[in-house]
Write a protein that holds these residues in place. Structure first.
Motif: not given
Length: 235
Positions: A46-48, A61-66, A72-84
């Motif tokens: 959940k933290l990731i 994560v992926n260059g972001y200090e999460v 407004y920045e959260i969607p950009y982080l999540r676009r770089s992730l895939g989740v299953v």
């Protein structure tokens, strides 16, 4: 790729989920996160994903200090992730193709990109012939393959799988894990939270073991049980 620096997470009810966690996962790695129920695995995931924030410390994560992202920045982080997830989370009123395409639509991808990427993702997971059927017409293993295709269709640099085989039989579980390994070999960093000893022992990847919120072992080519130290087997 992913780094936790002195991360502690305490929930409002006083539960200490993680305590002074320091881990670093590099680009291209395949890592198992293991531990008993309540150990802190889910909190770490959940933290990731920025579903929770640390009480103390920093998460990258992926260059972001999460831990410091604005809303407004959260969607950009999540676009770089895939989740299953364990429960697939497919949309029952959409076909296989539409479920996978939806992951691109929410990122405002162009229609021509969707028409190109979705068939490629379905081919990767072996479901090209199931594009027009609905989730209810699929087996559990096939549904998880759709979830994988959906997670991969935007070409994420990091794939996070939270108990991806928890609802599957042993043979199907191995098939899903072999797919995750293939995805990793193509360059995607893969993190799998699991409690399944057989899978961890079969694939011998890096193992990070958590117990009572503390990282108790971080081992390359590890097993579910650290036989050298006679550690407990987590259930």
């Amino acid at each position: 790729m992913v780094e936790f620096r002195n991360v502690t997470k305490r929930y409002d009810n006083g539960t200490l989920a993680l305590q002074n966690v320091n881990i670093k996962i590099d680009k291209g790695e395949f890592v198992f996160i293991i531990g008993p129920s309540g150990s802190g695995k889910s909190t770490l995931i959940k933290l990731i994903l920025k579903e929770e924030d640390p009480t103390e410390g920093e998460v990258y994560v992926n260059g972001y200090e999460v831990s410091a992202l604005d809303r407004y920045e959260i969607p950009y982080l999540r676009r770089s992730l895939g989740v299953v997830f364990q429960d697939f989370r497919l949309l029952p009123n959409k076909t296989v193709y539409e479920n996978v395409a939806f992951a691109m639509q929410i990122t405002e991808a162009l229609p021509k990109e969707i028409r190109r990427q979705v068939p490629m993702a379905l081919a990767l997971v072996g479901l090209s012939k199931k594009a027009n059927v609905y989730p209810s017409q699929l087996s559990g293993g096939e549904q998880q393959r759709v979830a994988l295709a959906r997670a991969l269709v935007n070409n994420p640099s990091l794939l996070v799988a939270d108990e991806p085989t928890g609802n599957l039989d042993p043979e199907t579980s191995m098939e899903i894990m072999r797919l995750l390994c293939e995805i990793n070999h193509r360059g995607t960093t893969v993190i799998v939270a699991t409690h399944e000893k057989t899978i961890v022992d079969a694939f011998k990847k890096r193992v990070i073991a958590i117990d009572k919120g503390i990282v108790v072992r971080d081992q390359q080519k590890g097993l579910y049980k650290d036989e050298d130290k006679n550690c407990q087997i987590y259930n």
